[in-house]
Each structure stands twice: as C-alpha cells, then as structure tokens.
Design a protein around this motif. Structure first.
Motif, PDB file in Angstrom:
ATOM      1  N   VAL A   1      44.434 -20.260 -49.110  1.00  0.00           N
ATOM      2  CA  VAL A   1      44.366 -19.483 -47.884  1.00  0.00           C
ATOM      3  C   VAL A   1      44.706 -20.438 -46.746  1.00  0.00           C
ATOM      4  O   VAL A   1      44.029 -21.450 -46.559  1.00  0.00           O
ATOM      5  CB  VAL A   1      42.960 -18.888 -47.662  1.00  0.00           C
TER       6      VAL A   1
ATOM      7  N   SER B   1      45.187 -20.658 -42.670  1.00  0.00           N
ATOM      8  CA  SER B   1      44.764 -19.891 -41.495  1.00  0.00           C
ATOM      9  C   SER B   1      44.983 -20.681 -40.212  1.00  0.00           C
ATOM     10  O   SER B   1      44.860 -21.909 -40.200  1.00  0.00           O
ATOM     11  CB  SER B   1      43.274 -19.559 -41.641  1.00  0.00           C
ATOM     12  N   ALA B   2      45.269 -19.950 -39.139  1.00  0.00           N
ATOM     13  CA  ALA B   2      45.323 -20.583 -37.816  1.00  0.00           C
ATOM     14  C   ALA B   2      43.929 -21.017 -37.387  1.00  0.00           C
ATOM     15  O   ALA B   2      43.789 -21.853 -36.495  1.00  0.00           O
ATOM     16  CB  ALA B   2      45.920 -19.607 -36.794  1.00  0.00           C
ATOM     17  N   ASN B   3      42.896 -20.459 -38.014  1.00  0.00           N
ATOM     18  CA  ASN B   3      41.514 -20.856 -37.749  1.00  0.00           C
ATOM     19  C   ASN B   3      40.859 -21.146 -39.101  1.00  0.00           C
ATOM     20  O   ASN B   3      40.123 -20.315 -39.644  1.00  0.00           O
ATOM     21  CB  ASN B   3      40.769 -19.760 -36.993  1.00  0.00           C
ATOM     22  N   ALA B   4      41.154 -22.311 -39.656  1.00  0.00           N
ATOM     23  CA  ALA B   4      40.691 -22.644 -41.006  1.00  0.00           C
ATOM     24  C   ALA B   4      39.173 -22.694 -41.105  1.00  0.00           C
ATOM     25  O   ALA B   4      38.611 -22.319 -42.138  1.00  0.00           O
ATOM     26  CB  ALA B   4      41.288 -23.977 -41.444  1.00  0.00           C
TER      27      ALA B   4
ATOM     28  N   ARG C   1      37.018 -20.840 -39.520  1.00  0.00           N
ATOM     29  CA  ARG C   1      36.562 -19.448 -39.642  1.00  0.00           C
ATOM     30  C   ARG C   1      36.856 -18.924 -41.046  1.00  0.00           C
ATOM     31  O   ARG C   1      36.023 -18.261 -41.668  1.00  0.00           O
ATOM     32  CB  ARG C   1      37.247 -18.578 -38.591  1.00  0.00           C
ATOM     33  N   ALA C   2      38.045 -19.211 -41.576  1.00  0.00           N
ATOM     34  CA  ALA C   2      38.419 -18.743 -42.919  1.00  0.00           C
ATOM     35  C   ALA C   2      37.490 -19.346 -43.975  1.00  0.00           C
ATOM     36  O   ALA C   2      37.064 -18.649 -44.906  1.00  0.00           O
ATOM     37  CB  ALA C   2      39.875 -19.087 -43.212  1.00  0.00           C
TER      38      ALA C   2
ATOM     39  N   TYR D   1      35.153 -16.852 -46.343  1.00  0.00           N
ATOM     40  CA  TYR D   1      35.248 -16.735 -47.806  1.00  0.00           C
ATOM     41  C   TYR D   1      34.035 -17.328 -48.516  1.00  0.00           C
ATOM     42  O   TYR D   1      33.595 -16.801 -49.537  1.00  0.00           O
ATOM     43  CB  TYR D   1      36.554 -17.363 -48.308  1.00  0.00           C
TER      44      TYR D   1
ATOM     45  N   ILE E   1      41.410 -23.877 -48.886  1.00  0.00           N
ATOM     46  CA  ILE E   1      41.524 -23.208 -47.593  1.00  0.00           C
ATOM     47  C   ILE E   1      41.866 -24.293 -46.581  1.00  0.00           C
ATOM     48  O   ILE E   1      41.159 -25.297 -46.479  1.00  0.00           O
ATOM     49  CB  ILE E   1      40.216 -22.500 -47.194  1.00  0.00           C
TER      50      ILE E   1
ATOM     51  N   SER F   1      46.748 -24.034 -40.663  1.00  0.00           N
ATOM     52  CA  SER F   1      48.179 -23.841 -40.511  1.00  0.00           C
ATOM     53  C   SER F   1      48.796 -25.131 -39.968  1.00  0.00           C
ATOM     54  O   SER F   1      48.212 -25.808 -39.120  1.00  0.00           O
ATOM     55  CB  SER F   1      48.436 -22.682 -39.536  1.00  0.00           C
TER      56      SER F   1
ATOM     57  N   THR G   1      50.886 -19.114 -42.546  1.00  0.00           N
ATOM     58  CA  THR G   1      49.565 -18.529 -42.786  1.00  0.00           C
ATOM     59  C   THR G   1      49.649 -17.436 -43.843  1.00  0.00           C
ATOM     60  O   THR G   1      50.696 -16.855 -44.076  1.00  0.00           O
ATOM     61  CB  THR G   1      48.968 -17.946 -41.489  1.00  0.00           C
ATOM     62  N   GLY G   2      48.511 -17.202 -44.472  1.00  0.00           N
ATOM     63  CA  GLY G   2      48.451 -16.163 -45.494  1.00  0.00           C
ATOM     64  C   GLY G   2      47.831 -16.705 -46.772  1.00  0.00           C
ATOM     65  O   GLY G   2      47.279 -17.804 -46.796  1.00  0.00           O
TER      66      GLY G   2
END
Length: 115
Positions: A10, A12-15, A17-18, A22, A52, A55, A61-62
């Motif tokens: 995963v 993320s622009a906000n790792a 938070r990700a 999760y 995780i 970005s 991202t994704g």
C-alpha cells in the motif's frame, strides 16, 4: 503451477495514516523502519506479508500485488508482449530482500514482480 502472489504493498500520500488504518482494521503488526524512509513491513499473522509506505512520486499511490518470479526481465518482456507497460526496471532492494520491478497491465493496474 502458476506464479504465486508473494507480497502486497500500500503506497499512500499519508503513509502514517495508512499504517494506522490497516493495523487497526485488520489487527496487523505494522512496523515502520526509519532506515527505509518510513516504509513499514506488515505481518498479517500468517497470510501473505506486505508493506505500507510513503508515496515517492506522482501516480505511485495505490495497492499493488507482487508476484514471485525467477527472472524479472523475462516477465517484464512477457508483460509488454501481452499489452502491459514496463514502469520500473529491475531494481535492487536494501539488504537481502532481492530485486523488484513494476509494470502496468493493459488496464493500467500496477503489478510488482519480486525475485
């Protein structure tokens, strides 16, 4: 037998938070490593492991799956012959984690290869 899914990722622009999302949602153990730029390895408790991370550029991202293969170039060439597009050439991972590459399938889905 076909190639197996070996890893998921995963980005993320906000790792942070990700990672929190999760970890709390699935009770995963998620440990960020400052030496890896904040990238966190994920222990799912017996299933396929993952990572995780933050970005590092536009369009990265994704969620990606990584397929375990014996030869990255062979599979990148095969993906291109089938209509895919090479996105990241074979690249060394830190430590003893091997090498990876990324391609996009004909629908634009990013898929990783890991050797």
């Amino acid at each position: 037998m076909g190639q197996q899914v070996a890893f998921f990722e995963v980005i993320s622009a906000n790792a942070e938070r990700a990672r929190k999302f999760y970890a709390e949602l699935f009770d995963w153990q998620v440990d960020a490593d400052p030496a890896m730029g904040g990238y966190a390895l994920v222990d799912t408790g017996g299933g396929i492991g993952g990572g995780i991370g933050p970005s590092t550029g536009p369009g990265d991202t994704g969620i990606k799956i990584y397929m375990r293969v014996d030869d990255l170039d062979t599979y990148l060439d095969r993906a291109e012959r089938l209509g895919g597009k090479r996105l990241v050439p074979p690249t060394d991972l830190p430590g003893d984690f091997g090498r990876f590459a990324i391609f996009a399938d004909p629908d634009g889905n990013q898929v990783g290869l890991w050797a």
